[in-house]
Design a protein around this motif. Structure first.
Motif, PDB file in Angstrom:
ATOM      1  N   LEU A 138       0.818  -1.201   0.000  1.00 56.81           N
ATOM      2  CA  LEU A 138       0.000   0.000   0.000  1.00 56.81           C
ATOM      3  C   LEU A 138       0.863   1.266   0.000  1.00 56.81           C
ATOM      4  CD1 LEU A 138      -2.689  -1.122   2.604  1.00 56.81           C
ATOM      5  CD2 LEU A 138      -2.977  -0.994   0.129  1.00 56.81           C
ATOM      6  N   LEU A 139       1.944   1.253   0.776  1.00 55.56           N
ATOM      7  CA  LEU A 139       2.849   2.401   0.795  1.00 55.56           C
ATOM      8  C   LEU A 139       3.505   2.608  -0.566  1.00 55.56           C
ATOM      9  CD1 LEU A 139       4.598   2.007   4.270  1.00 55.56           C
ATOM     10  CD2 LEU A 139       2.879   3.706   3.630  1.00 55.56           C
ATOM     11  N   ARG A 140       3.861   1.516  -1.221  1.00 56.19           N
ATOM     12  CA  ARG A 140       4.449   1.624  -2.566  1.00 56.19           C
ATOM     13  C   ARG A 140       3.455   2.279  -3.516  1.00 56.19           C
ATOM     14  NH1 ARG A 140       9.225   1.791  -4.875  1.00 56.19           N
ATOM     15  NH2 ARG A 140       9.932  -0.093  -3.803  1.00 56.19           N
ATOM     16  N   ARG A 141       2.206   1.849  -3.454  1.00 56.05           N
ATOM     17  CA  ARG A 141       1.191   2.444  -4.315  1.00 56.05           C
ATOM     18  C   ARG A 141       1.011   3.931  -3.987  1.00 56.05           C
ATOM     19  NH1 ARG A 141      -2.018   1.283  -8.901  1.00 56.05           N
ATOM     20  NH2 ARG A 141      -3.542   2.990  -8.995  1.00 56.05           N
ATOM     21  N   ALA A 142       0.955   4.259  -2.700  1.00 59.00           N
ATOM     22  CA  ALA A 142       0.798   5.663  -2.302  1.00 59.00           C
ATOM     23  C   ALA A 142       1.993   6.501  -2.758  1.00 59.00           C
ATOM     24  CB  ALA A 142       0.619   5.759  -0.787  1.00 59.00           C
ATOM     25  N   PHE A 143       3.179   5.937  -2.686  1.00 54.73           N
ATOM     26  CA  PHE A 143       4.364   6.648  -3.163  1.00 54.73           C
ATOM     27  C   PHE A 143       4.240   6.912  -4.656  1.00 54.73           C
ATOM     28  CE2 PHE A 143       8.652   6.958  -4.845  1.00 54.73           C
ATOM     29  CZ  PHE A 143       9.260   7.838  -3.972  1.00 54.73           C
ATOM     30  N   ASP A 144       3.827   5.903  -5.428  1.00 52.66           N
ATOM     31  CA  ASP A 144       3.685   6.060  -6.871  1.00 52.66           C
ATOM     32  C   ASP A 144       2.615   7.092  -7.223  1.00 52.66           C
ATOM     33  OD1 ASP A 144       5.650   4.187  -7.271  1.00 52.66           O
ATOM     34  OD2 ASP A 144       4.264   2.532  -7.694  1.00 52.66           O
ATOM     35  N   GLN A 145       1.609   7.243  -6.354  1.00 54.58           N
ATOM     36  CA  GLN A 145       0.576   8.250  -6.571  1.00 54.58           C
ATOM     37  C   GLN A 145       0.935   9.594  -5.943  1.00 54.58           C
ATOM     38  OE1 GLN A 145      -3.090   5.026  -6.430  1.00 54.58           O
ATOM     39  NE2 GLN A 145      -3.511   7.082  -5.715  1.00 54.58           N
ATOM     40  N   ARG A 146       2.162   9.729  -5.448  1.00 55.60           N
ATOM     41  CA  ARG A 146       2.699  10.983  -4.931  1.00 55.60           C
ATOM     42  C   ARG A 146       1.924  11.473  -3.710  1.00 55.60           C
ATOM     43  NH1 ARG A 146       2.910  15.161  -9.627  1.00 55.60           N
ATOM     44  NH2 ARG A 146       4.197  16.255  -8.097  1.00 55.60           N
ATOM     45  N   LEU A 147       1.608  10.537  -2.803  1.00 56.58           N
ATOM     46  CA  LEU A 147       0.760  10.858  -1.663  1.00 56.58           C
ATOM     47  C   LEU A 147       1.479  10.870  -0.314  1.00 56.58           C
ATOM     48  CD1 LEU A 147      -2.349   8.671  -2.630  1.00 56.58           C
ATOM     49  CD2 LEU A 147      -2.110  11.157  -2.872  1.00 56.58           C
ATOM     50  N   LEU A 148       2.687  10.353  -0.230  1.00 54.51           N
ATOM     51  CA  LEU A 148       3.330  10.184   1.075  1.00 54.51           C
ATOM     52  C   LEU A 148       4.034  11.438   1.580  1.00 54.51           C
ATOM     53  CD1 LEU A 148       4.858   6.590   0.857  1.00 54.51           C
ATOM     54  CD2 LEU A 148       2.630   7.324   1.755  1.00 54.51           C
ATOM     55  N   PHE A 149       4.467  12.298   0.674  1.00 54.74           N
ATOM     56  CA  PHE A 149       5.200  13.510   1.055  1.00 54.74           C
ATOM     57  C   PHE A 149       4.613  14.703   0.317  1.00 54.74           C
ATOM     58  CE2 PHE A 149       8.098   9.968   1.585  1.00 54.74           C
ATOM     59  CZ  PHE A 149       8.767  10.245   2.767  1.00 54.74           C
ATOM     60  N   THR A 150       4.941  15.890   0.797  1.00 58.85           N
ATOM     61  CA  THR A 150       4.597  17.119   0.095  1.00 58.85           C
ATOM     62  C   THR A 150       5.671  18.149   0.426  1.00 58.85           C
ATOM     63  OG1 THR A 150       2.802  18.668  -0.385  1.00 58.85           O
ATOM     64  CG2 THR A 150       3.137  18.062   1.940  1.00 58.85           C
ATOM     65  N   VAL A 151       5.516  19.350  -0.069  1.00 61.20           N
ATOM     66  CA  VAL A 151       6.434  20.445   0.249  1.00 61.20           C
ATOM     67  C   VAL A 151       5.686  21.445   1.109  1.00 61.20           C
ATOM     68  CG1 VAL A 151       7.850  22.330  -0.672  1.00 61.20           C
ATOM     69  CG2 VAL A 151       7.739  20.131  -1.879  1.00 61.20           C
ATOM     70  N   GLY A 152       6.295  21.857   2.193  1.00 63.22           N
ATOM     71  CA  GLY A 152       5.631  22.804   3.086  1.00 63.22           C
ATOM     72  C   GLY A 152       6.544  23.225   4.205  1.00 63.22           C
ATOM     73  N   THR A 153       5.965  23.418   5.388  1.00 62.22           N
ATOM     74  CA  THR A 153       6.702  23.831   6.578  1.00 62.22           C
ATOM     75  C   THR A 153       6.789  22.663   7.545  1.00 62.22           C
ATOM     76  OG1 THR A 153       5.952  26.119   6.347  1.00 62.22           O
ATOM     77  CG2 THR A 153       6.752  25.451   8.513  1.00 62.22           C
ATOM     78  N   SER A 154       7.968  22.362   8.017  1.00 59.40           N
ATOM     79  CA  SER A 154       8.174  21.244   8.930  1.00 59.40           C
ATOM     80  C   SER A 154       7.516  21.514  10.278  1.00 59.40           C
ATOM     81  CB  SER A 154       9.674  20.993   9.129  1.00 59.40           C
ATOM     82  OG  SER A 154       9.893  20.069  10.174  1.00 59.40           O
ATOM     83  N   ALA A 155       6.737  20.539  10.751  1.00 57.13           N
ATOM     84  CA  ALA A 155       6.096  20.669  12.059  1.00 57.13           C
ATOM     85  C   ALA A 155       7.092  20.546  13.196  1.00 57.13           C
ATOM     86  CB  ALA A 155       5.007  19.616  12.212  1.00 57.13           C
ATOM     87  N   THR A 156       8.241  19.922  12.950  1.00 61.49           N
ATOM     88  CA  THR A 156       9.227  19.712  14.012  1.00 61.49           C
ATOM     89  C   THR A 156      10.292  20.814  14.060  1.00 61.49           C
ATOM     90  OG1 THR A 156      10.450  18.231  12.522  1.00 61.49           O
ATOM     91  CG2 THR A 156       8.910  17.220  14.074  1.00 61.49           C
ATOM     92  N   THR A 157      10.715  21.307  12.885  1.00 68.52           N
ATOM     93  CA  THR A 157      11.783  22.313  12.864  1.00 68.52           C
ATOM     94  C   THR A 157      11.272  23.716  12.578  1.00 68.52           C
ATOM     95  OG1 THR A 157      12.239  22.063  10.481  1.00 68.52           O
ATOM     96  CG2 THR A 157      13.364  20.548  12.014  1.00 68.52           C
ATOM     97  N   GLY A 158      10.077  23.832  12.015  1.00 68.55           N
ATOM     98  CA  GLY A 158       9.548  25.145  11.649  1.00 68.55           C
ATOM     99  C   GLY A 158      10.115  25.703  10.356  1.00 68.55           C
ATOM    100  N   LEU A 159      10.985  24.946   9.682  1.00 69.19           N
ATOM    101  CA  LEU A 159      11.581  25.414   8.433  1.00 69.19           C
ATOM    102  C   LEU A 159      10.570  25.327   7.302  1.00 69.19           C
ATOM    103  CD1 LEU A 159      15.121  23.731   8.648  1.00 69.19           C
ATOM    104  CD2 LEU A 159      14.547  26.142   9.055  1.00 69.19           C
ATOM    105  N   SER A 160      10.593  26.329   6.421  1.00 70.41           N
ATOM    106  CA  SER A 160       9.719  26.355   5.257  1.00 70.41           C
ATOM    107  C   SER A 160      10.450  25.829   4.023  1.00 70.41           C
ATOM    108  CB  SER A 160       9.226  27.782   5.000  1.00 70.41           C
ATOM    109  OG  SER A 160       8.513  28.279   6.114  1.00 70.41           O
ATOM    110  N   ASN A 161       9.658  25.509   2.981  1.00 67.90           N
ATOM    111  CA  ASN A 161      10.198  25.038   1.699  1.00 67.90           C
ATOM    112  C   ASN A 161      11.031  23.767   1.878  1.00 67.90           C
ATOM    113  OD1 ASN A 161       9.124  27.381   0.282  1.00 67.90           O
ATOM    114  ND2 ASN A 161      10.755  28.540   1.279  1.00 67.90           N
ATOM    115  N   VAL A 162      10.472  22.850   2.648  1.00 66.10           N
ATOM    116  CA  VAL A 162      11.128  21.558   2.852  1.00 66.10           C
ATOM    117  C   VAL A 162      10.117  20.447   2.556  1.00 66.10           C
ATOM    118  CG1 VAL A 162      12.754  22.419   4.575  1.00 66.10           C
ATOM    119  CG2 VAL A 162      10.525  21.551   5.312  1.00 66.10           C
ATOM    120  N   ILE A 163      10.616  19.246   2.345  1.00 66.39           N
ATOM    121  CA  ILE A 163       9.756  18.092   2.120  1.00 66.39           C
ATOM    122  C   ILE A 163       9.260  17.582   3.462  1.00 66.39           C
ATOM    123  CG2 ILE A 163       9.696  15.721   1.250  1.00 66.39           C
ATOM    124  CD1 ILE A 163      11.792  16.586  -0.824  1.00 66.39           C
TER     125      ILE A 163
END
Length: 214
Positions: A138-163
């Protein structure tokens, strides 16, 4: 004349789903469109806008086509296996997943199109048993559909423009329990399948080709 608020005494009852009421715009349905699988109805323009973001019924989450996300396209997902034991799964080995993304340029749909985002690598772990292998598919399929990651602001570091992760939780440590994103966590494999199901990723679609234009 404005509509009478349905909550006021003596006011007309606001119609519910299926009674001429669109839950998206919260008004009377205009140019009715009824979805063929679940039979829920909406304004044609309202549901068209929803489907541009996620092709699923906003009432019951029935999917109409593959959901393709905004994960950067230049990443990789590599899988290896070893005989280390995860707490709670001492009878089997471990599946190790390595995600790698080089730095790149944000696309339309990302927070800052045209700006660079930083590269990253992430490692995750699953038990190498029947259920773990199912989650891996299922994770492989989600990865192929570009669903597991995005670009935004990190909830842990607060950095912007990161995956960043995109609402599908992974175990990034082998030990330490849920508070450390590790094992033991008896409910994790079921929870992550529910998260994937909410994105339309189920066993019955794993074998189908990915329509990246959806």
């Amino acid at each position: 004349m404005s509509k009478v608020n349905a909550s006021l005494p003596g006011g007309p009852r606001s119609p519910g789903p299926g009674e001429g009421h669109c839950i998206i715009c919260m008004d009377d349905i205009v140019e009715k469109r009824t979805l063929e699988k679940c039979m829920h109805s909406f304004c044609a323009s309202c549901i068209s806008e929803v489907f541009k973001v996620k092709p699923a019924c906003p009432i019951c989450n029935t999917f109409y086509g593959a959901y393709v996300g905004m994960q950067p396209q230049n990443g990789s997902m590599e899988v290896t296996r070893n005989w280390e034991r995860l707490p709670g799964f001492e009878s089997c080995g471990t599946i190790v997943i390595d995600y790698r993304f080089p730095a790149g340029i944000q696309e339309a749909g990302h927070p800052n199109p045209g700006r660079r985002y930083a590269g990253t690598s992430r490692r995750a772990f699953l038990p190498a048993n029947t259920e773990g292998e199912r989650v891996l598919r299922l994770l492989r399929r989600a990865f192929d559909q570009r669903l597991l990651f995005t670009v935004g602001t990190s909830a842990t570091t607060g950095l912007s423009n990161v995956i960043t992760w995109n609402d599908v939780h992974h175990k990034t440590n082998m030990q330490g329990g849920p508070q450390c994103f590790g094992y033991p966590d008896p409910g994790y494999l079921l929870r992550v399948q529910d998260e994937l199901r909410s994105k339309g990723v189920t066993e019955d679609v794993v074998s189908k080709p990915v329509d990246r234009e959806s």
